[in-house]
Motif scaffolding. Sequence first.
Motif, PDB file in Angstrom:
ATOM      1  N   TYR A  19       0.830  -1.203   0.000  1.00 16.25           N
ATOM      2  CA  TYR A  19       0.000   0.000   0.000  1.00 16.25           C
ATOM      3  C   TYR A  19       0.867   1.256   0.000  1.00 16.25           C
ATOM      4  O   TYR A  19       0.544   2.256  -0.627  1.00 16.25           O
ATOM      5  CB  TYR A  19      -0.972   0.013   1.190  1.00 16.25           C
ATOM      6  N   GLN A  20       2.001   1.200   0.718  1.00 12.21           N
ATOM      7  CA  GLN A  20       2.870   2.367   0.800  1.00 12.21           C
ATOM      8  C   GLN A  20       3.552   2.630  -0.539  1.00 12.21           C
ATOM      9  O   GLN A  20       3.640   3.769  -0.987  1.00 12.21           O
ATOM     10  CB  GLN A  20       3.907   2.177   1.895  1.00 12.21           C
ATOM     11  N   LYS A  21       4.017   1.576  -1.184  1.00 11.80           N
ATOM     12  CA  LYS A  21       4.634   1.732  -2.503  1.00 11.80           C
ATOM     13  C   LYS A  21       3.638   2.351  -3.484  1.00 11.80           C
ATOM     14  O   LYS A  21       3.981   3.247  -4.250  1.00 11.80           O
ATOM     15  CB  LYS A  21       5.146   0.398  -3.033  1.00 11.80           C
ATOM     16  N   GLU A  22       2.406   1.878  -3.425  1.00 10.13           N
ATOM     17  CA  GLU A  22       1.365   2.411  -4.317  1.00 10.13           C
ATOM     18  C   GLU A  22       1.105   3.891  -4.019  1.00 10.13           C
ATOM     19  O   GLU A  22       0.983   4.704  -4.943  1.00 10.13           O
ATOM     20  CB  GLU A  22       0.077   1.604  -4.141  1.00 10.13           C
ATOM     21  N   GLU A  23       1.062   4.256  -2.727  1.00 16.87           N
ATOM     22  CA  GLU A  23       0.866   5.665  -2.355  1.00 16.87           C
ATOM     23  C   GLU A  23       2.010   6.519  -2.869  1.00 16.87           C
ATOM     24  O   GLU A  23       1.797   7.617  -3.394  1.00 16.87           O
ATOM     25  CB  GLU A  23       0.755   5.809  -0.838  1.00 16.87           C
ATOM     26  N   TRP A  24       3.242   6.024  -2.705  1.00 16.67           N
ATOM     27  CA  TRP A  24       4.405   6.766  -3.180  1.00 16.67           C
ATOM     28  C   TRP A  24       4.359   6.936  -4.683  1.00 16.67           C
ATOM     29  O   TRP A  24       4.685   7.999  -5.205  1.00 16.67           O
ATOM     30  CB  TRP A  24       5.689   6.056  -2.777  1.00 16.67           C
ATOM     31  N   GLN A  25       3.970   5.891  -5.387  1.00 20.47           N
ATOM     32  CA  GLN A  25       3.899   5.972  -6.844  1.00 20.47           C
ATOM     33  C   GLN A  25       2.842   6.979  -7.272  1.00 20.47           C
ATOM     34  O   GLN A  25       3.074   7.788  -8.172  1.00 20.47           O
ATOM     35  CB  GLN A  25       3.606   4.601  -7.462  1.00 20.47           C
ATOM     36  N   ASN A  26       1.676   6.942  -6.624  1.00 15.92           N
ATOM     37  CA  ASN A  26       0.613   7.907  -6.942  1.00 15.92           C
ATOM     38  C   ASN A  26       1.063   9.338  -6.679  1.00 15.92           C
ATOM     39  O   ASN A  26       0.818  10.235  -7.487  1.00 15.92           O
ATOM     40  CB  ASN A  26      -0.658   7.592  -6.149  1.00 15.92           C
ATOM     41  N   HIS A  27       1.721   9.552  -5.560  1.00 18.48           N
ATOM     42  CA  HIS A  27       2.197  10.896  -5.233  1.00 18.48           C
ATOM     43  C   HIS A  27       3.274  11.343  -6.226  1.00 18.48           C
ATOM     44  O   HIS A  27       3.283  12.490  -6.669  1.00 18.48           O
ATOM     45  CB  HIS A  27       2.731  10.923  -3.804  1.00 18.48           C
ATOM     46  N   ALA A  28       4.171  10.422  -6.571  1.00 17.98           N
ATOM     47  CA  ALA A  28       5.204  10.740  -7.565  1.00 17.98           C
ATOM     48  C   ALA A  28       4.565  11.116  -8.894  1.00 17.98           C
ATOM     49  O   ALA A  28       4.983  12.074  -9.548  1.00 17.98           O
ATOM     50  CB  ALA A  28       6.140   9.542  -7.747  1.00 17.98           C
ATOM     51  N   ASP A  29       3.538  10.368  -9.296  1.00 17.74           N
ATOM     52  CA  ASP A  29       2.833  10.673 -10.545  1.00 17.74           C
ATOM     53  C   ASP A  29       2.204  12.063 -10.497  1.00 17.74           C
ATOM     54  O   ASP A  29       2.274  12.820 -11.476  1.00 17.74           O
ATOM     55  CB  ASP A  29       1.747   9.624 -10.824  1.00 17.74           C
ATOM     56  N   GLU A  30       1.599  12.401  -9.349  1.00 16.29           N
ATOM     57  CA  GLU A  30       0.981  13.727  -9.191  1.00 16.29           C
ATOM     58  C   GLU A  30       2.020  14.841  -9.352  1.00 16.29           C
ATOM     59  O   GLU A  30       1.702  15.927  -9.839  1.00 16.29           O
ATOM     60  CB  GLU A  30       0.332  13.854  -7.811  1.00 16.29           C
ATOM     61  N   ASP A  32       4.702  14.557 -11.156  1.00 18.21           N
ATOM     62  CA  ASP A  32       5.391  14.324 -12.428  1.00 18.21           C
ATOM     63  C   ASP A  32       6.859  13.954 -12.196  1.00 18.21           C
ATOM     64  O   ASP A  32       7.765  14.488 -12.824  1.00 18.21           O
ATOM     65  CB  ASP A  32       5.278  15.558 -13.339  1.00 18.21           C
ATOM     66  N   MET A  33       7.064  13.007 -11.253  1.00 20.87           N
ATOM     67  CA  MET A  33       8.392  12.541 -10.908  1.00 20.87           C
ATOM     68  C   MET A  33       8.436  11.023 -11.061  1.00 20.87           C
ATOM     69  O   MET A  33       7.409  10.365 -10.948  1.00 20.87           O
ATOM     70  CB  MET A  33       8.731  12.859  -9.439  1.00 20.87           C
ATOM     71  N   SER A  34       9.631  10.504 -11.288  1.00 24.33           N
ATOM     72  CA  SER A  34       9.789   9.049 -11.229  1.00 24.33           C
ATOM     73  C   SER A  34       9.706   8.649  -9.765  1.00 24.33           C
ATOM     74  O   SER A  34       9.901   9.479  -8.866  1.00 24.33           O
ATOM     75  CB  SER A  34      11.140   8.628 -11.802  1.00 24.33           C
ATOM     76  N   GLN A  35       9.438   7.378  -9.517  1.00 25.02           N
ATOM     77  CA  GLN A  35       9.362   6.940  -8.131  1.00 25.02           C
ATOM     78  C   GLN A  35      10.724   7.072  -7.447  1.00 25.02           C
ATOM     79  O   GLN A  35      10.801   7.484  -6.295  1.00 25.02           O
ATOM     80  CB  GLN A  35       8.853   5.510  -8.031  1.00 25.02           C
ATOM     81  N   SER A  36      11.790   6.778  -8.164  1.00 28.94           N
ATOM     82  CA  SER A  36      13.131   6.932  -7.589  1.00 28.94           C
ATOM     83  C   SER A  36      13.399   8.380  -7.205  1.00 28.94           C
ATOM     84  O   SER A  36      13.916   8.665  -6.124  1.00 28.94           O
ATOM     85  CB  SER A  36      14.195   6.466  -8.581  1.00 28.94           C
ATOM     86  N   GLU A  37      13.049   9.292  -8.095  1.00 30.97           N
ATOM     87  CA  GLU A  37      13.253  10.711  -7.823  1.00 30.97           C
ATOM     88  C   GLU A  37      12.411  11.156  -6.624  1.00 30.97           C
ATOM     89  O   GLU A  37      12.877  11.907  -5.758  1.00 30.97           O
ATOM     90  CB  GLU A  37      12.888  11.531  -9.061  1.00 30.97           C
ATOM     91  N   PHE A  38      11.188  10.668  -6.546  1.00 32.43           N
ATOM     92  CA  PHE A  38      10.296  11.003  -5.438  1.00 32.43           C
ATOM     93  C   PHE A  38      10.878  10.530  -4.108  1.00 32.43           C
ATOM     94  O   PHE A  38      10.979  11.301  -3.152  1.00 32.43           O
ATOM     95  CB  PHE A  38       8.914  10.374  -5.666  1.00 32.43           C
ATOM     96  N   VAL A  39      11.288   9.263  -4.044  1.00 33.22           N
ATOM     97  CA  VAL A  39      11.828   8.705  -2.800  1.00 33.22           C
ATOM     98  C   VAL A  39      13.102   9.443  -2.405  1.00 33.22           C
ATOM     99  O   VAL A  39      13.288   9.820  -1.245  1.00 33.22           O
ATOM    100  CB  VAL A  39      12.066   7.186  -2.919  1.00 33.22           C
TER     101      VAL A  39
END
Length: 130
Positions: A19-30, A32-39
């Motif tokens: 669930y946390q990975k999915e939340e991070w991915q959704n937030h990264a998408d919002e 306009d960042m890659s998940q790596s860049e977001f983390v």
Amino acid sequence: MSDSMNTSRKSVKTYVPAYQKEEWQNHADELDMSQSEFVRTMVQAGRKGFEPIDEEPDSTGSDPGGNALEDRVLELLSGDTFSWDELLEAVSDDVESRLDETLEELQANDRIRYSGRDGGYTLVGDHDGD
């Protein structure tokens, strides 16, 4: 940029609940960042709340003394509901790791020692007879 700063890239792996990975991915998408860049960005932002304070605390701001606990709790709760135990684990994990590292370093530098007789850690040379 300093010549001594190594800018080569290295991989870091961690495991989080789905669930946390999915939340991070959704937030990264919002954002306009890659998940790596977001983390990477969130980790760097979070580290700022754990920097040592060298000056007198500033009690005039919204975060007196630079304590980022309130921000960390709000950040955690913005994505989900947490029990007391889950919140405590989330906010204390870094402190526990830092304390362990600090105690190891202080013992290695012969500034403190663990004393079973005294029931815990003590300063080297702090007691009569040391």
